[in-house]
Design a protein around this motif. Structure first.
Motif, mmCIF file in Angstrom:
data_model
loop_
_atom_site.group_PDB
_atom_site.id
_atom_site.type_symbol
_atom_site.label_atom_id
_atom_site.label_comp_id
_atom_site.label_asym_id
_atom_site.label_seq_id
_atom_site.Cartn_x
_atom_site.Cartn_y
_atom_site.Cartn_z
ATOM 1 N N ASP A 71 0.898 -1.298 0.000
ATOM 2 C CA ASP A 71 0.029 0.121 0.002
ATOM 3 C C ASP A 71 0.993 1.148 0.070
ATOM 4 O OD1 ASP A 71 -2.189 -1.490 0.146
ATOM 5 O OD2 ASP A 71 -2.565 -1.445 2.237
ATOM 6 N N LYS B 120 -3.398 3.645 -1.399
ATOM 7 C CA LYS B 120 -4.173 3.758 0.012
ATOM 8 C C LYS B 120 -5.052 5.127 -0.045
ATOM 9 C CE LYS B 120 -1.810 2.976 3.911
ATOM 10 N NZ LYS B 120 -0.959 3.219 4.887
ATOM 11 N N ALA C 71 -0.814 -0.750 -4.506
ATOM 12 C CA ALA C 71 -1.980 -0.313 -4.026
ATOM 13 C C ALA C 71 -2.133 0.938 -3.444
ATOM 14 C CB ALA C 71 -2.921 -1.365 -3.244
ATOM 15 N N GLN D 184 0.839 5.803 -0.443
ATOM 16 C CA GLN D 184 0.306 7.035 -0.342
ATOM 17 C C GLN D 184 0.714 7.760 -1.558
ATOM 18 O OE1 GLN D 184 0.883 8.447 3.476
ATOM 19 N NE2 GLN D 184 -0.497 7.463 4.439
ATOM 20 N N GLY E 13 4.070 5.226 2.658
ATOM 21 C CA GLY E 13 3.832 3.850 2.485
ATOM 22 C C GLY E 13 5.186 2.901 2.318
#
Length: 403
Positions: free
Chosen positions: A53, A402, A400, A55, A389
């Motif tokens: 994850d 977040k 992915a 950001q 992240g």
């Protein structure tokens, strides 16, 4: 009688009997066929690369702001901050101040015990009244002595009394005049003692010296307070601490090697530690004309262009001193957060998120702009870059975002 059938022809040949596979072998083959896809699924789960994850933040175009000349850190400090204390030593009877309360100039913060001051006032008033009553008697006696002197002077002119008698009368008049003058002065002294007693009573009321907010309640009802430290630590020296929130400003220490870059009125950008994404415009108010020889720094004070309720005293703040506005447009330059830039073998890079994958991108950084950095080449306006992240990413790795 019917002929019985010959069953000997139905006998199984021993060679055929040995070529038939046993029943246990069939079961083993079925188990292997079922286990192979299961094992493949397990191995795929172990060998598949995890999706971290991250950001992201959007790259924004540089609209031609001022370049950063210097960065410094400091605190938010009020220009007017006072620990309000009593002028006398007394016990706190009533406490009205409390943390967070807004007060106006002259508002009562506390009342102290004024019983002794009231006793002194009553005593001074009684003394004045007694002297005033005695003064009335002295004036009556003076008037009588003056009449007696006029009669004796007439009799002396006619030779009916001796000179000694008229001298005695004159002495009595002068004595009463002196006593009247003394009584008047005593009344004036009593009035002064009355005013002093009233001042002592007024000193038992502690008022706010200016408008502001109470940030500390330093005394409680029943405690002794004094303008000086006394009582072995059991006497308070302050009632409450008051801050004028309209006088908040920034105080930073600038290394003396860079103080030449700072001037009065210079625009700065302040970022509070509590709100790292909020850039507050300010300007230099003054450079304190002295240096700290131990830290080799010079204090600089800056004022906010506009105050905000979120700005509180003693907050940590980072300040960026800005230079002159550029004369050429900032074509092609973008701004990115400082945390997005990574070091890869001494080269600055960022990771751009595109179609769910991290794309390694080499960039050319420029000057700092508070919590952001100029990027001269390598990025375009609107692209999404990783700012937090996962720390270890590689080019093309699936990620992915977040939310």
């Amino acid at each position: 009688m019917a002929e019985r059938p010959d069953l000997s022809a139905l006998k199984i040949d021993d060679r055929a009997r040995g070529s038939r596979p046993p029943r246990g072998a069939k079961r083993l083959v079925i188990a292997v066929l079922v286990a192979i896809p299961l094992l493949a699924l397990v191995l795929y789960g172990f060998l598949r690369e995890p999706t971290p994850d991250v950001q992201v933040a959007a790259v924004r175009a540089d609209k031609g702001g001022r370049p950063a000349l210097l960065n410094a850190s400091g605190y938010v400090t009020p220009r007017r901050r006072a620990t309000v204390a009593a002028k006398i030593t007394a016990r706190v009877n009533e406490m009205f101040a409390d943390e967070g309360m807004r007060v106006e100039a002259g508002q009562i913060l506390a009342r102290l015990d004024d019983s002794d001051a009231n006793v002194r006032l009553a005593s001074a008033v009684a003394d004045r009244d007694a002297i005033a009553a005695a003064l009335g008697d002295l004036r009556v006696n003076l008037a009588n002595a003056e009449r007696e002197l006029r009669r004796n002077e007439d009799l002396f002119k006619r030779g009916l009394i001796a000179e000694q008698q008229i001298d005695t009368t004159r002495t009595a008049v002068d004595s009463f005049k002196a006593r009247v003058t003394l009584a008047r002065e005593q009344i004036r002294a009593s009035d002064a003692r009355i005013e002093m007693a009233k001042q002592d009573i007024d000193n038992c009321v502690v008022r706010a010296p200016f408008s502001g907010i109470v940030v500390s309640k330093d005394a409680q009802r029943g405690e002794m307070v004094s303008p000086i430290s006394a009582g072995g630590g059991f006497t308070r020296t302050g009632i409450a601490t008051l801050v004028d929130m309209s006088s908040l400003e920034i105080e930073v220490d600038v290394n003396e090697s860079y103080i030449a870059r700072v001037r009065d009125g210079q625009p700065v950008t302040a970022v509070l530690d509590a709100y790292p994404d909020w850039q507050i415009p300010a300007k230099v108010r003054t450079v304190i004309p002295t240096a700290d020889r131990q830290k080799a720094t010079v204090k600089v004070r800056a004022t906010f262009d506009a105050l905000d309720p979120r700005i509180l005293p003693d907050m940590g703040v980072k300040v960026t001193f800005l230079g002159a506005a550029p004369t050429t447009p900032a074509a092609g330059r973008v701004l990115v957060p400082k945390g997005a830039i990574r070091d890869d073998g001494g080269k600055p890079i960022v990771f751009v998120v595109r179609d769910g994958r991290a794309e390694r991108r080499a960039i050319k950084p420029g000057d700092a702009r508070g919590n952001e950095i100029e990027v001269l080449a390598g990025l375009a306006d609107g692209e999404s870059i990783v700012v937090g992240g996962a720390k270890d990413l590689r080019d093309g790795q699936r990620v992915a975002v977040k939310r």
